[in-house]
Scaffold this motif. Structure first.
Motif, short mmCIF file in Angstrom:
data_model
loop_
_atom_site.label_atom_id
_atom_site.label_comp_id
_atom_site.label_asym_id
_atom_site.label_seq_id
_atom_site.Cartn_x
_atom_site.Cartn_y
_atom_site.Cartn_z
N ARG A 50 67.42 -10.58 12.26
CA ARG A 50 68.71 -10.60 11.57
C ARG A 50 68.61 -10.13 10.12
O ARG A 50 69.61 -9.69 9.55
CB ARG A 50 69.29 -12.02 11.61
CG ARG A 50 69.57 -12.56 13.01
CD ARG A 50 70.91 -12.07 13.57
NE ARG A 50 70.94 -10.66 13.83
CZ ARG A 50 70.56 -10.09 14.98
NH1 ARG A 50 70.10 -10.84 15.96
NH2 ARG A 50 70.65 -8.79 15.16
N PHE A 51 67.44 -10.18 9.52
CA PHE A 51 67.28 -9.70 8.14
C PHE A 51 67.42 -8.19 8.04
O PHE A 51 67.50 -7.65 6.93
CB PHE A 51 65.93 -10.16 7.56
CG PHE A 51 64.75 -9.80 8.42
CD1 PHE A 51 64.10 -8.59 8.25
CD2 PHE A 51 64.28 -10.68 9.38
CE1 PHE A 51 63.00 -8.26 9.03
CE2 PHE A 51 63.18 -10.36 10.18
CZ PHE A 51 62.54 -9.15 10.00
N ALA B 189 77.05 -15.26 13.16
CA ALA B 189 76.77 -15.04 14.58
C ALA B 189 77.86 -15.70 15.41
O ALA B 189 78.21 -16.86 15.18
CB ALA B 189 75.40 -15.63 14.94
N VAL B 190 78.39 -14.95 16.37
CA VAL B 190 79.43 -15.46 17.26
C VAL B 190 79.01 -15.19 18.69
O VAL B 190 78.63 -14.06 19.04
CB VAL B 190 80.79 -14.78 16.97
CG1 VAL B 190 81.84 -15.23 17.98
CG2 VAL B 190 81.25 -15.09 15.55
N VAL B 191 79.07 -16.23 19.53
CA VAL B 191 78.74 -16.09 20.95
C VAL B 191 80.02 -15.74 21.70
O VAL B 191 80.98 -16.52 21.71
CB VAL B 191 78.13 -17.38 21.50
CG1 VAL B 191 77.80 -17.22 22.98
CG2 VAL B 191 76.87 -17.75 20.73
N ASP C 296 76.01 -5.52 17.46
CA ASP C 296 75.38 -6.10 18.65
C ASP C 296 74.08 -6.79 18.26
O ASP C 296 73.08 -6.13 17.96
CB ASP C 296 75.12 -5.00 19.69
CG ASP C 296 74.77 -5.56 21.05
OD1 ASP C 296 74.34 -6.73 21.13
OD2 ASP C 296 74.94 -4.84 22.05
N GLY C 297 74.10 -8.10 18.25
CA GLY C 297 72.91 -8.87 17.90
C GLY C 297 71.99 -9.13 19.07
O GLY C 297 70.99 -9.84 18.92
N ARG C 298 72.31 -8.56 20.23
CA ARG C 298 71.52 -8.81 21.43
C ARG C 298 70.35 -7.85 21.57
O ARG C 298 69.47 -8.07 22.41
CB ARG C 298 72.42 -8.71 22.66
CG ARG C 298 73.63 -9.63 22.62
CD ARG C 298 74.63 -9.31 23.73
NE ARG C 298 75.10 -7.93 23.66
CZ ARG C 298 76.00 -7.41 24.50
NH1 ARG C 298 76.51 -8.17 25.46
NH2 ARG C 298 76.39 -6.16 24.37
N SER D 73 75.68 -12.90 23.39
CA SER D 73 76.14 -13.37 24.68
C SER D 73 75.43 -14.68 24.99
O SER D 73 74.29 -14.90 24.56
CB SER D 73 75.83 -12.35 25.79
OG SER D 73 76.59 -11.17 25.62
N ALA D 74 76.10 -15.56 25.71
CA ALA D 74 75.55 -16.88 26.01
C ALA D 74 74.31 -16.76 26.88
O ALA D 74 74.23 -15.90 27.77
CB ALA D 74 76.60 -17.74 26.70
N LEU D 75 73.33 -17.64 26.62
CA LEU D 75 72.10 -17.69 27.39
C LEU D 75 71.93 -19.08 27.99
O LEU D 75 72.53 -20.05 27.53
CB LEU D 75 70.89 -17.37 26.50
CG LEU D 75 70.88 -16.01 25.81
CD1 LEU D 75 69.71 -15.93 24.84
CD2 LEU D 75 70.79 -14.89 26.83
#
Length: 236
Positions: free
Chosen positions: A208-209, A179-181, A201-203, A220-222
């Protein structure tokens, strides 16, 4: 999906801004355990590899910014450290109630126990009791070489520039995801690739599985992290 009751330790996924996005993805019901990150509770760090993210931790995202939520997370963390037997009994009871609800409603139960921590949950009695009935998943900064191989527990390595890219490469080379922000606003598209690896796109959801293997999971940062550039990566 609305869960039937509040849990003592676990929070329904619908109450978390990230896990709530998973609603309607697959046939799952989800819960998350939020502790007070790093050493916020004053009883020892629950994030031994926190690196650059300590300042901008997603602990402050969504309802996490509320003082009542922060106090609850501190209480849970102190209970875990000071009275672990009671903590694990309550957690096992929570997981039992949650699993019973999920199965009764025809859902597959999934749980994330390191919502704002990075602890070895595979040693916890509650995890060992429910591992065969619940799918567990987490983000972790623990070096991949020290990950135990456990069926039913999916982990995504969380990249942090303080911990170095070598740890991320090791995870990717062994079939795990990283995971990369990025500095990309959540309404804008992420890059197609980064450092030679495909970016997904992990958003869109938190499961994640379900991701393909060997990819960068773009985020993206939260919360406060939106203004913290010590670990957010340039998309370009």
């Amino acid at each position: 999906m609305k869960h039937p009751s509040r849990y003592n330790l676990l929070t329904p996924g619908t109450h978390n801004p990230k896990t709530a996005k998973a609603a309607g993805v697959g046939n799952y019901a989800n819960v998350i355990l939020h502790l007070a990150p790093d050493n916020v509770a004053g009883v020892g760090s629950v994030c031994p590899w926190s690196g650059a993210c300590a300042k901008g931790c997603l602990n402050t995202a969504g309802r996490g910014a509320m003082s009542t939520v922060q106090r609850a997370r501190i209480r849970r963390t102190r209970l875990m450290r000071e009275d672990p037997d009671t903590f694990h009994t309550l957690l096992a009871d929570d997981l039992a109630r949650f699993a019973r609800y999920a199965f009764d409603q025809g859902f597959e139960p999934v749980a994330r126990l390191n919502g704002t921590s990075d602890l070895p949950i595979w040693r916890w009695p509650a995890f060992l009791e429910w591992r065969d009935d619940i799918t567990f998943y987490d983000y972790t900064k623990r070096p991949h070489e020290s990950w135990p191989d456990i069926d039913g527990y999916h982990r995504t390595y969380s990249y942090d520039p303080v911990n170095g890219w070598d740890n991320a490469t090791q995870a990717l080379d062994n079939g795990a995801n990283v995971a990369v922000v990025f500095d990309t606003p959540k309404t804008q598209p992420l890059p197609d690739s980064w450092r030679g690896y495909r970016v997904i796109d992990g958003r869109t959801h938190d499961y994640r599985f379900l991701d393909p293997t060997g990819v960068i999971v773009g985020l993206s940062a939260l919360g406060k992290a939106r203004n913290d550039y010590t670990f957010t990566q340039k998309a370009g």
